[in-house]
Design an enzyme around this catalytic site. Structure first.
Site, mmCIF file in Angstrom:
data_model
loop_
_atom_site.group_PDB
_atom_site.id
_atom_site.type_symbol
_atom_site.label_atom_id
_atom_site.label_comp_id
_atom_site.label_asym_id
_atom_site.label_seq_id
_atom_site.Cartn_x
_atom_site.Cartn_y
_atom_site.Cartn_z
ATOM 1 N N SER A 247 0.845 -1.184 0.000
ATOM 2 C CA SER A 247 0.000 0.000 0.000
ATOM 3 C C SER A 247 0.881 1.234 0.000
ATOM 4 O O SER A 247 2.103 1.153 0.123
ATOM 5 C CB SER A 247 -0.934 0.006 1.217
ATOM 6 N N CYS A 248 0.252 2.397 -0.127
ATOM 7 C CA CYS A 248 0.992 3.668 -0.077
ATOM 8 C C CYS A 248 -0.036 4.768 0.146
ATOM 9 O O CYS A 248 -0.952 4.598 0.955
ATOM 10 C CB CYS A 248 1.808 3.881 -1.356
ATOM 11 N N GLY A 249 0.065 5.871 -0.584
ATOM 12 C CA GLY A 249 -0.925 6.925 -0.445
ATOM 13 C C GLY A 249 -2.099 6.744 -1.374
ATOM 14 O O GLY A 249 -3.258 6.869 -0.978
ATOM 15 N N GLY A 251 -1.850 4.073 -4.113
ATOM 16 C CA GLY A 251 -1.677 2.852 -4.892
ATOM 17 C C GLY A 251 -0.633 2.942 -5.983
ATOM 18 O O GLY A 251 -0.524 2.027 -6.803
ATOM 19 N N PHE A 276 -3.885 4.523 1.532
ATOM 20 C CA PHE A 276 -4.185 5.361 2.690
ATOM 21 C C PHE A 276 -5.198 6.463 2.380
ATOM 22 O O PHE A 276 -5.948 6.896 3.256
ATOM 23 C CB PHE A 276 -2.903 5.971 3.255
#
Length: 293
Positions: A247-249, A251, A276
């Site tokens: 995951s990240c901010g 995708g 996120f």
């Protein structure tokens, strides 16, 4: 151009080296995509169309990472396009499902990795050029300013469901012992209460994309270095969690973490596309701060 029916060995793994690409640029099955861009926080154009027009890898087609293969109507930023929209755009660019797609950029590989992941999700073979544009250019490999003319074709998309995880998928996976690998910069992962966009999904571990790729060269870290980073993050590559979901901010940089897991010999279950941004949009969902998930 080499005939598409000649013997062609697809390189293994998620990356392809510059030597291999230069030797196979003229093969009829190779489609090179220039995905150079800037971070969304940049005040300049996020897709480097001007830079592409000035110089690019010969035969490369330009891809706007913010618009091509993206559902621009989704309230969550940069979500992957629908099957129909993806297939239409790929066909317009002259790409079919039997091509080998090679992507490159000049910013830690995050845009190239995202587009390669999107093609993989819809059933095609895709690789990221290790070193990207920067190493290619500094090694004085061939470049061109001509825009290739590719006749439109048909791309037959087939969804590889596990590669993309929805919010519901992630909630179920977390309940079953899955761990999220968060590729955002470490300061965003650690966060600060009350500061929007910071903190992390409880139980996630930090694996920042800037530590997985050398920003000066565009080359991915060695498998041994990635293993050390995983151990430092609390993940034992020899005994990984039941599932590791990147995951990240939004995708995008999560796809770099997915590649890094593969390079380290650790199975990555897929990418949480909403990441996120989607998780934190609902104030009822918990957010953790600091080093402990």
């Amino acid at each position: 151009m080499t005939d598409t029916n000649t013997t062609f060995e697809t390189p293994p793994g998620p990356l392809v080296g510059a030597d291999w690409l230069e030797a196979n640029l003229d093969h009829g099955r190779v489609r090179v995509l220039d995905v150079r861009g800037r971070h969304p926080s940049s005040p300049l154009a996020h897709a480097k169309r001007v830079e592409y027009s000035e110089s690019h890898i010969p035969g490369a087609t330009f891809v706007d990472w913010e618009k091509d293969f993206v559902d621009v109507t989704d309230p969550v930023p940069y979500q992957i396009a629908s099957l129909e929209a993806f297939a239409t755009r790929a066909g317009e660019l002259g790409i079919n499902q039997d091509d080998l797609i090679v992507t490159y950029d000049d910013y830690y590989g995050i845009f190239a990795a995202r587009v390669a992941w999107a093609f993989r999700f819809y059933g095609a073979e895709a690789r990221v050029l290790d070193g990207g544009w920067r190493t290619w250019f500094e090694d004085r490999r061939p470049t061109d300013a001509a825009v290739p003319e590719r006749p439109a074709t048909t791309f037959i998309a087939k969804v590889r469901t596990p590669l993309r995880r929805s919010l519901a998928d992630v909630e179920r996976a977390r309940a079953s012992g899955a761990t999220l690998v968060d590729a955002r910069p470490r300061h965003l992962f650690l966060g600060e209460t009350g500061v929007a966009g910071t903190g992390h999904i409880p139980g996630a571990v930090s694996l920042p994309y800037q530590e997985l790729v050398d920003g000066a060269t565009g080359l991915f870290a060695s498998p041994a270095a990635i293993v050390r980073l995983l151990r430092d993050a609390g993940v034992d590559p020899a005994r990984p969690p039941r599932e590791l979901i990147a995951s990240c901010g939004t995708g995008v940089s999560a796809t770099v973490a997915l590649i890094a897991l593969e390079l380290a010999g650790v199975h990555g279950a897929g990418v949480y596309d909403g990441s996120f941004s989607e998780w934190s949009a609902d104030p009822s969902r918990p957010i953790a701060y600091g080093g402990a998930g």
